[in-house]
Design a protein around this motif. Structure first.
Motif, PDB file in Angstrom:
ATOM      1  N   LYS A  50      46.646  46.990  41.702  1.00  0.00           N
ATOM      2  CA  LYS A  50      47.015  45.582  41.613  1.00  0.00           C
ATOM      3  C   LYS A  50      46.148  44.913  40.557  1.00  0.00           C
ATOM      4  CE  LYS A  50      48.702  45.107  46.350  1.00  0.00           C
ATOM      5  NZ  LYS A  50      48.610  44.341  47.626  1.00  0.00           N
ATOM      6  N   LEU A  51      46.774  44.024  39.807  1.00  0.00           N
ATOM      7  CA  LEU A  51      46.078  43.338  38.729  1.00  0.00           C
ATOM      8  C   LEU A  51      46.174  41.832  38.957  1.00  0.00           C
ATOM      9  CD1 LEU A  51      44.621  43.815  35.997  1.00  0.00           C
ATOM     10  CD2 LEU A  51      46.842  43.527  34.882  1.00  0.00           C
ATOM     11  N   TYR A  52      45.005  41.153  38.930  1.00  0.00           N
ATOM     12  CA  TYR A  52      44.959  39.724  39.232  1.00  0.00           C
ATOM     13  C   TYR A  52      44.569  38.867  38.022  1.00  0.00           C
ATOM     14  CZ  TYR A  52      44.983  41.629  43.951  1.00  0.00           C
ATOM     15  OH  TYR A  52      45.311  42.328  45.086  1.00  0.00           O
ATOM     16  N   HIS A  53      43.732  39.382  37.163  1.00  0.00           N
ATOM     17  CA  HIS A  53      43.313  38.674  35.948  1.00  0.00           C
ATOM     18  C   HIS A  53      43.075  39.721  34.851  1.00  0.00           C
ATOM     19  CE1 HIS A  53      42.319  34.883  38.150  1.00  0.00           C
ATOM     20  NE2 HIS A  53      41.957  35.722  39.101  1.00  0.00           N
ATOM     21  N   TYR A  54      43.272  39.322  33.608  1.00  0.00           N
ATOM     22  CA  TYR A  54      42.932  40.202  32.490  1.00  0.00           C
ATOM     23  C   TYR A  54      42.793  39.384  31.215  1.00  0.00           C
ATOM     24  CZ  TYR A  54      47.815  39.852  30.935  1.00  0.00           C
ATOM     25  OH  TYR A  54      49.046  39.377  30.491  1.00  0.00           O
ATOM     26  N   VAL A  55      42.078  39.941  30.249  1.00  0.00           N
ATOM     27  CA  VAL A  55      42.064  39.405  28.896  1.00  0.00           C
ATOM     28  C   VAL A  55      41.814  40.570  27.944  1.00  0.00           C
ATOM     29  CG1 VAL A  55      39.585  38.850  28.827  1.00  0.00           C
ATOM     30  CG2 VAL A  55      41.182  37.587  27.380  1.00  0.00           C
ATOM     31  N   LEU A  56      42.561  40.596  26.859  1.00  0.00           N
ATOM     32  CA  LEU A  56      42.369  41.596  25.814  1.00  0.00           C
ATOM     33  C   LEU A  56      41.724  40.894  24.632  1.00  0.00           C
ATOM     34  CD1 LEU A  56      45.882  43.376  25.825  1.00  0.00           C
ATOM     35  CD2 LEU A  56      44.016  43.556  27.484  1.00  0.00           C
ATOM     36  N   LYS A 105      32.564  49.766  32.578  1.00  0.00           N
ATOM     37  CA  LYS A 105      31.667  49.173  33.573  1.00  0.00           C
ATOM     38  C   LYS A 105      32.525  48.541  34.660  1.00  0.00           C
ATOM     39  CE  LYS A 105      28.326  45.410  34.196  1.00  0.00           C
ATOM     40  NZ  LYS A 105      27.432  46.158  35.092  1.00  0.00           N
ATOM     41  N   SER A 106      32.125  48.703  35.923  1.00  0.00           N
ATOM     42  CA  SER A 106      32.887  48.107  37.013  1.00  0.00           C
ATOM     43  C   SER A 106      31.960  47.363  37.962  1.00  0.00           C
ATOM     44  CB  SER A 106      33.676  49.181  37.782  1.00  0.00           C
ATOM     45  OG  SER A 106      32.814  50.099  38.415  1.00  0.00           O
ATOM     46  N   ILE A 107      32.413  46.232  38.443  1.00  0.00           N
ATOM     47  CA  ILE A 107      31.659  45.398  39.382  1.00  0.00           C
ATOM     48  C   ILE A 107      32.534  45.164  40.608  1.00  0.00           C
ATOM     49  CG2 ILE A 107      30.454  43.216  39.703  1.00  0.00           C
ATOM     50  CD1 ILE A 107      30.404  42.929  36.658  1.00  0.00           C
ATOM     51  N   LEU A 108      32.012  45.432  41.775  1.00  0.00           N
ATOM     52  CA  LEU A 108      32.736  45.165  43.020  1.00  0.00           C
ATOM     53  C   LEU A 108      32.765  43.660  43.283  1.00  0.00           C
ATOM     54  CD1 LEU A 108      31.329  48.003  45.257  1.00  0.00           C
ATOM     55  CD2 LEU A 108      33.740  47.456  45.093  1.00  0.00           C
ATOM     56  N   ILE A 109      33.956  43.114  43.560  1.00  0.00           N
ATOM     57  CA  ILE A 109      34.133  41.681  43.759  1.00  0.00           C
ATOM     58  C   ILE A 109      34.652  41.417  45.169  1.00  0.00           C
ATOM     59  CG2 ILE A 109      35.198  39.577  42.868  1.00  0.00           C
ATOM     60  CD1 ILE A 109      33.518  40.996  40.791  1.00  0.00           C
ATOM     61  N   SER A 110      34.071  40.431  45.841  1.00  0.00           N
ATOM     62  CA  SER A 110      34.561  40.079  47.174  1.00  0.00           C
ATOM     63  C   SER A 110      35.867  39.284  47.065  1.00  0.00           C
ATOM     64  CB  SER A 110      33.515  39.270  47.945  1.00  0.00           C
ATOM     65  OG  SER A 110      33.155  38.097  47.248  1.00  0.00           O
ATOM     66  N   LYS A 111      36.723  39.426  48.070  1.00  0.00           N
ATOM     67  CA  LYS A 111      38.044  38.799  48.053  1.00  0.00           C
ATOM     68  C   LYS A 111      37.965  37.377  48.620  1.00  0.00           C
ATOM     69  CE  LYS A 111      40.365  43.264  48.681  1.00  0.00           C
ATOM     70  NZ  LYS A 111      41.282  44.060  49.535  1.00  0.00           N
ATOM     71  N   LEU A 155      51.095  41.167  36.507  1.00  0.00           N
ATOM     72  CA  LEU A 155      50.270  40.561  37.549  1.00  0.00           C
ATOM     73  C   LEU A 155      50.893  40.663  38.932  1.00  0.00           C
ATOM     74  CD1 LEU A 155      48.926  37.302  35.872  1.00  0.00           C
ATOM     75  CD2 LEU A 155      47.791  39.518  36.102  1.00  0.00           C
ATOM     76  N   ASP A 156      50.027  40.760  39.930  1.00  0.00           N
ATOM     77  CA  ASP A 156      50.446  40.717  41.329  1.00  0.00           C
ATOM     78  C   ASP A 156      50.178  39.330  41.889  1.00  0.00           C
ATOM     79  OD1 ASP A 156      51.041  43.692  42.295  1.00  0.00           O
ATOM     80  OD2 ASP A 156      49.368  43.757  40.886  1.00  0.00           O
ATOM     81  N   ASP A 157      50.823  39.004  43.005  1.00  0.00           N
ATOM     82  CA  ASP A 157      50.547  37.738  43.678  1.00  0.00           C
ATOM     83  C   ASP A 157      49.059  37.674  43.986  1.00  0.00           C
ATOM     84  OD1 ASP A 157      53.211  37.053  43.597  1.00  0.00           O
ATOM     85  OD2 ASP A 157      53.637  37.794  45.614  1.00  0.00           O
ATOM     86  N   HIS A 158      48.470  36.551  43.667  1.00  0.00           N
ATOM     87  CA  HIS A 158      47.024  36.435  43.841  1.00  0.00           C
ATOM     88  C   HIS A 158      46.665  36.424  45.317  1.00  0.00           C
ATOM     89  CE1 HIS A 158      42.907  35.474  42.882  1.00  0.00           C
ATOM     90  NE2 HIS A 158      43.188  35.526  41.600  1.00  0.00           N
ATOM     91  N   ILE A 159      45.692  37.222  45.694  1.00  0.00           N
ATOM     92  CA  ILE A 159      45.390  37.423  47.113  1.00  0.00           C
ATOM     93  C   ILE A 159      44.620  36.273  47.744  1.00  0.00           C
ATOM     94  CG2 ILE A 159      45.441  39.931  47.016  1.00  0.00           C
ATOM     95  CD1 ILE A 159      42.459  39.967  46.688  1.00  0.00           C
ATOM     96  N   ILE A 160      44.089  35.343  46.945  1.00  0.00           N
ATOM     97  CA  ILE A 160      43.277  34.285  47.568  1.00  0.00           C
ATOM     98  C   ILE A 160      43.745  32.871  47.256  1.00  0.00           C
ATOM     99  CG2 ILE A 160      41.204  35.692  47.693  1.00  0.00           C
ATOM    100  CD1 ILE A 160      40.179  34.127  45.252  1.00  0.00           C
ATOM    101  N   TYR A 161      44.792  32.710  46.441  1.00  0.00           N
ATOM    102  CA  TYR A 161      45.272  31.361  46.118  1.00  0.00           C
ATOM    103  C   TYR A 161      45.562  30.538  47.375  1.00  0.00           C
ATOM    104  CZ  TYR A 161      45.812  31.305  41.027  1.00  0.00           C
ATOM    105  OH  TYR A 161      45.571  31.256  39.680  1.00  0.00           O
TER     106      TYR A 161
END
Length: 249
Positions: A50-56, A105-111, A155-161
């Motif tokens: 699932k993808l919630y945010h991105y920037v290239l 690099k990866s960082i664990l993010i809380s939901k 993008l997927d539906d945002h899980i915390i909106y």
């Protein structure tokens, strides 16, 4: 302690950063950006992330993604994406040698609120780089979808909106939040370079207990914390009360 790039459990959200070797440009024109987006889509279908945010950006990529239980592991996902794009680039430009700088690099993010703060940080990259004044003006990011509802099949539906904004205009509330983050200017810049876990104290303790991961990367030698770093730490901590306060009020 192992880094999160090596310990990457499913059903967690990650902020993933991958750079061109020696910070060289990895996108030279619209065709390159488009191909990378196509590769994201291809591996999304294959590994069901699932993808919630991105920037290239021109020389690096930020992805805020979730490796779900029934899909592929983060390592599989990123190996597929990075290898596929590197092969495309090398064939098109006759490039030789290393393409990506080290591992991603990866960082664990809380939901929770921290995920929204991380997402806004990602989408404000073009503003911090002074490529645009308004994140809406940058084409290769998720901002217009998250802030204005523009269609984006990646993008997927945002899980915390809904959790954070309840019955309010979630797009409008997100725009307000991003505007406040823009006004903070350098908030989170150095913070995300040093973190391996980003979330509340409770979340950090939980992840540390489960996977033996430290929340911050420890520098070699004598640990020194500058005044700027202390202010930066205080600045990021102030982003969360805003979400639970003005962002919902």
């Amino acid at each position: 302690m192992p880094r999160t790039a090596r310990v990457a459990p499913r059903d967690y959200v990650y902020h993933v950063l991958t750079r061109g070797n020696n910070r060289q440009n990895i996108f030279k024109d619209e065709e390159d950006f488009t191909r990378y987006m196509e590769i994201l889509k291809r591996y999304k279908e294959k590994y069901q992330y699932k993808l919630y945010h991105y920037v290239l950006m021109t020389n690096h990529v930020h992805l805020v993604m979730e490796a779900i239980e029934r899909g592929g592991a983060l390592s599989q996902i990123m190996k597929g994406i990075n290898l596929s794009y590197a092969q495309y680039y090398k064939n098109r430009y006759k490039h030789t040698g290393h393409f990506w700088q080290d591992r991603y690099k990866s960082i664990l993010i809380s939901k929770d609120e921290y995920l929204l703060a991380c997402g806004s940080y990602v989408e404000l990259n073009p503003v911090r780089a002074r490529m645009v004044k308004d994140p809406k003006a940058y084409r290769w990011s998720s901002y217009r979808a998250n802030a204005y509802g523009q269609a984006d099949e990646l993008l997927d539906d945002h899980i915390i909106y809904d959790k954070l904004f309840h019955d309010k205009d979630v797009r409008g509330e997100y725009r307000k939040f991003v505007l406040q983050m823009m006004q903070k200017n350098e908030a989170m810049r150095g913070e995300m370079d040093r973190r391996t876990i980003y979330g509340s104290g409770e979340f950090v303790k939980e992840v540390n207990k489960l996977f033996k991961i430290e929340a911050m990367i420890k520098e070699r030698g004598r640990p020194k914390i500058s005044a700027d770093e202390k202010r930066e730490e205080m600045e990021i901590n102030r982003t969360v009360p805003f979400i639970s306060g003005e962002g919902q009020g």
